[in-house]
Scaffold this active site. Structure first.
Site, mmCIF file in Angstrom:
data_model
loop_
_atom_site.group_PDB
_atom_site.id
_atom_site.type_symbol
_atom_site.label_atom_id
_atom_site.label_comp_id
_atom_site.label_asym_id
_atom_site.label_seq_id
_atom_site.Cartn_x
_atom_site.Cartn_y
_atom_site.Cartn_z
ATOM 1 N N GLU A 25 89.003 -43.569 68.071
ATOM 2 C CA GLU A 25 87.978 -43.913 69.065
ATOM 3 C C GLU A 25 86.893 -42.842 69.049
ATOM 4 O O GLU A 25 87.152 -41.682 68.689
ATOM 5 C CB GLU A 25 88.640 -43.998 70.461
ATOM 6 C CG GLU A 25 87.669 -44.369 71.566
ATOM 7 C CD GLU A 25 88.354 -44.798 72.870
ATOM 8 O OE1 GLU A 25 89.590 -44.674 72.969
ATOM 9 O OE2 GLU A 25 87.634 -45.259 73.772
ATOM 10 N N ASN A 172 88.680 -54.890 74.860
ATOM 11 C CA ASN A 172 89.765 -53.920 75.038
ATOM 12 C C ASN A 172 89.995 -53.693 76.520
ATOM 13 O O ASN A 172 89.040 -53.493 77.284
ATOM 14 C CB ASN A 172 89.373 -52.582 74.386
ATOM 15 C CG ASN A 172 90.301 -51.445 74.815
ATOM 16 O OD1 ASN A 172 91.433 -51.362 74.349
ATOM 17 N ND2 ASN A 172 89.840 -50.587 75.731
ATOM 18 N N GLU A 173 91.230 -53.704 76.934
ATOM 19 C CA GLU A 173 91.579 -53.436 78.335
ATOM 20 C C GLU A 173 90.576 -54.090 79.277
ATOM 21 O O GLU A 173 89.997 -53.433 80.150
ATOM 22 C CB GLU A 173 91.711 -51.920 78.585
ATOM 23 C CG GLU A 173 92.846 -51.321 77.785
ATOM 24 C CD GLU A 173 93.291 -49.924 78.223
ATOM 25 O OE1 GLU A 173 92.628 -49.303 79.072
ATOM 26 O OE2 GLU A 173 94.329 -49.464 77.711
ATOM 27 N N TYR A 239 101.447 -46.330 77.517
ATOM 28 C CA TYR A 239 101.550 -44.894 77.262
ATOM 29 C C TYR A 239 102.764 -44.325 77.989
ATOM 30 O O TYR A 239 103.219 -44.881 78.993
ATOM 31 C CB TYR A 239 100.283 -44.182 77.744
ATOM 32 C CG TYR A 239 99.085 -44.446 76.853
ATOM 33 C CD1 TYR A 239 98.905 -43.736 75.682
ATOM 34 C CD2 TYR A 239 98.141 -45.420 77.181
ATOM 35 C CE1 TYR A 239 97.809 -43.973 74.851
ATOM 36 C CE2 TYR A 239 97.047 -45.669 76.357
ATOM 37 C CZ TYR A 239 96.888 -44.938 75.197
ATOM 38 O OH TYR A 239 95.813 -45.169 74.369
ATOM 39 N N GLU A 296 97.925 -49.636 71.453
ATOM 40 C CA GLU A 296 97.832 -48.281 72.011
ATOM 41 C C GLU A 296 99.201 -47.905 72.548
ATOM 42 O O GLU A 296 99.722 -48.580 73.446
ATOM 43 C CB GLU A 296 96.778 -48.195 73.116
ATOM 44 C CG GLU A 296 95.359 -48.311 72.575
ATOM 45 C CD GLU A 296 94.278 -48.050 73.621
ATOM 46 O OE1 GLU A 296 94.506 -47.256 74.558
ATOM 47 O OE2 GLU A 296 93.202 -48.664 73.478
ATOM 48 N N GLN A 345 96.095 -41.166 69.406
ATOM 49 C CA GLN A 345 95.124 -41.597 68.428
ATOM 50 C C GLN A 345 95.270 -40.729 67.188
ATOM 51 O O GLN A 345 95.873 -39.652 67.273
ATOM 52 C CB GLN A 345 93.727 -41.502 69.000
ATOM 53 C CG GLN A 345 93.504 -42.381 70.222
ATOM 54 C CD GLN A 345 92.011 -42.471 70.632
ATOM 55 O OE1 GLN A 345 91.118 -42.010 69.950
ATOM 56 N NE2 GLN A 345 91.769 -43.066 71.792
HETATM 57 O O1 AHR Z 1 93.366 -43.926 74.181
HETATM 58 C C1 AHR Z 1 92.622 -43.522 75.293
HETATM 59 C C2 AHR Z 1 92.233 -44.682 76.206
HETATM 60 O O2 AHR Z 1 93.397 -45.227 76.764
HETATM 61 C C3 AHR Z 1 91.575 -45.856 75.539
HETATM 62 O O3 AHR Z 1 90.211 -45.682 75.384
HETATM 63 C C4 AHR Z 1 91.854 -46.968 76.497
HETATM 64 O O4 AHR Z 1 91.897 -48.230 75.862
HETATM 65 C C5 AHR Z 1 93.168 -46.569 77.135
HETATM 66 O O5 AHR Z 1 93.124 -46.667 78.504
#
Ligand code: AHR
Length: 489
Positions: A25, A172-173, A239, A296, A345
């Site tokens: 990103e 995205n999101e 995450y 992600e 990432q």
């Molecule tokens: O990876 C960091 C961020 O986490 C990304 O930009 C977003 O899609 C997610 O919330």
């Protein structure tokens, strides 16, 4: 002693190589400095891409790379990043660190990076602040060979042949930074946007719809109900935060044993998430045409002290190695439906495989896991049976062994993780007919890591003491370790 029965004759599906995918990103030092330094940099580069980083990424066989975000994707206007660099639009990256984005890394640069790494591009296009026309023309610019004004622009920018980019993310999101949409609103927007993303010639698009945040099952249900037949895959983001608290997620390097086990336990929730999202997808797609993409995932800690909070720069320890290996085992297990994943990432951001500082580069423990696991890419998952117990402290418990077994070209690859911080594990792998066995091992203290002055504190070493008998293999895994066994049948 843990006994594992391997059954190579029982094939469980193909492990899509894209499960070993990555995410990049315009965030912090991921693209700029991390991978792209420009042609005039004193750091060795080819067409502006760091040679050291590209070589390291080739070694782990990165199959696919997602770009340009993330949250940045829904603020990105691709036409700002083409044409002569000096004329490109400057913007402030309000989402990530408030730094100036000069768009010197744009579409052509991304595709050049993918070419050098030898991976497929996965472009995540803008729904939140973009237009249908903008997205449609990005596809046309890259994939059409027609004599159109849009395609002529590509020619003028030095590329005659169409690129044929296959993987396209539509937003995205969008439940959050991508426009704060309700699922039914997004689902209808998705249908509209994807309609105008055309297949040109032989370039058939693989259309990816924005999926849920972790356990938001309502999102998956609604989006599948309204738009399943217009998509090839649906995404999922999840995450792992050791503390579970976004305000104080915990340090990447300073943690106790309980938090170590808690982090791994949290990561293993992925199994339940994948299982439940797939069950919902099954309601609307009983033929399993639509794949699940976890684009992600990984550990998210507090940023390193004295770094820009908007840059999400964090160190990476053996805890992250175990987190990666055990999560990859979950994805491999679900390889009949999980078609791609992208750890967040790739360089200098969150759970990276590579960290850089100026001209220096270090490979993280997570990098080494991707190295140990690379033989699983496009291999056939084979069945195993194991009587496992748990290890941990109090409620923070995880299975005492985690593994994936796959076969390809008469080689059986078994990757194994021992998460215990105190106990070595004696393993007995029941399998006849092994002609030769070799092993590689990654081990260290739970908080061991590499940095720019100690680049190989955590490194792959040979796994010694492998015993081959008529009935199978014996070996010992030290505490906090990940190993790869390669067995010639
Ligand atoms: O990876 C960091 C961020 O986490 C990304 O930009 C977003 O899609 C997610 O919330």
């Amino acid at each position: 002693m843990i006994t594992i029965k391997l059954n190579p004759a029982q094939e469980m599906g193909t492990i899509n190589k894209n499960i070993y995918g990555h995410f990049s990103e315009h965030l912090g030092r991921c693209i700029y400095q991390g991978m792209f330094v420009g042609e005039n940099s004193s750091i060795p580069n080819q067409n502006g891409m760091r040679t050291d980083v590209v070589e390291a990424l080739k070694n782990i066989r990165v199959p696919v790379l997602r770009w340009p975000g993330g949250c940045f994707a829904d603020e990105y206007h691709w036409e700002d990043g083409i044409g002569p660099r000096e004329g490109r639009k400057r913007m402030v990256n309000t989402h990530w660190g408030g730094v100036v984005e000069d768009n010197s890394f744009g579409t052509h640069e991304f595709l050049e990076l993918c070419r050098q790494i030898g991976c497929e591009p996965y472009i995540n296009a803008n729904v939140g602040s973009g237009t249908v026309r903008e997205m449609a023309e990005w596809v046309e610019y890259l994939n059409s060979d027609g004599d159109s004004t849009v395609v002529k622009k590509r020619w003028a920018n030095g590329r005659k042949d169409s690129y044929g980019v296959k993987y396209w993310g539509v937003g995205n999101e969008n439940w959050g930074c991508g426009g704060n949409m309700e699922p039914d609103y997004y689902a209808h927007e998705y249908r509209r946007y994807q309609t105008y993303c055309r297949n040109y010639g032989d370039h058939k698009l693989y259309r990816i719809a924005c999926g849920a945040n972790a356990g938001d099952y309502n999102w998956t249900d609604t989006v599948m109900k309204i738009s399943a037949r217009y998509m090839d895959a649906l995404t999922l983001h999840c995450y792992t935060l050791p503390t579970g608290d976004w305000k104080d997620k915990g340090s990447a390097t300073k943690f106790d044993k309980t938090l170590y086990y808690k982090t791994l336990q949290g990561a293993l929730k992925m199994d339940e998430l994948v299982t439940r999202h797939l069950q919902i997808m099954d309601k609307y797609d009983p033929e399993h045409r639509v794949g699940l993409i976890v684009d992600e995932w990984g550990a998210w800690y507090n940023v390193e002290p004295d770094t820009n909070p908007g840059f999400l720069y964090q160190q990476n320890t053996m805890r992250d190695a175990l987190l990666a290996s055990m999560t990859l085992d979950v994805f491999n297990k679900h390889c009949d439906r999980v078609v791609m994943t992208n750890i967040a990432q790739i360089v200098n951001v969150l759970q990276s495989v590579i960290l850089t500082e100026g001209g220096k580069m270090v490979l993280t423990p997570t990098y080494h896991v991707f190295d140990l696991y690379k033989a699983h890419q496009d291999a056939t998952l084979v069945a195993h049976e194991v009587q496992s117990s748990t290890v941990g402290i109090g409620y923070a418990q995880v299975p005492d062994i985690s593994l994936t077994a796959s076969k390809k070209d008469k080689l059986l690859t078994v990757t194994l993780s021992n998460p215990s911080l105190d106990q070595a594990v004696d393993l007995s792998l029941a399998l006849g007919g092994v002609r030769k066995a070799e092993g590689r091992l990654l081990t260290g203290a739970m908080d061991a890591y590499n940095d720019f002055d100690h680049q190989t504190d955590v490194a792959i070493q040979p796994l010694t003491g492998i015993a081959v008998t008529a009935d199978g293999i014996g070996c010992t895994l030290p505490p906090c370790s990940v190993a790869e066994l390669t067995l010639a049948l």
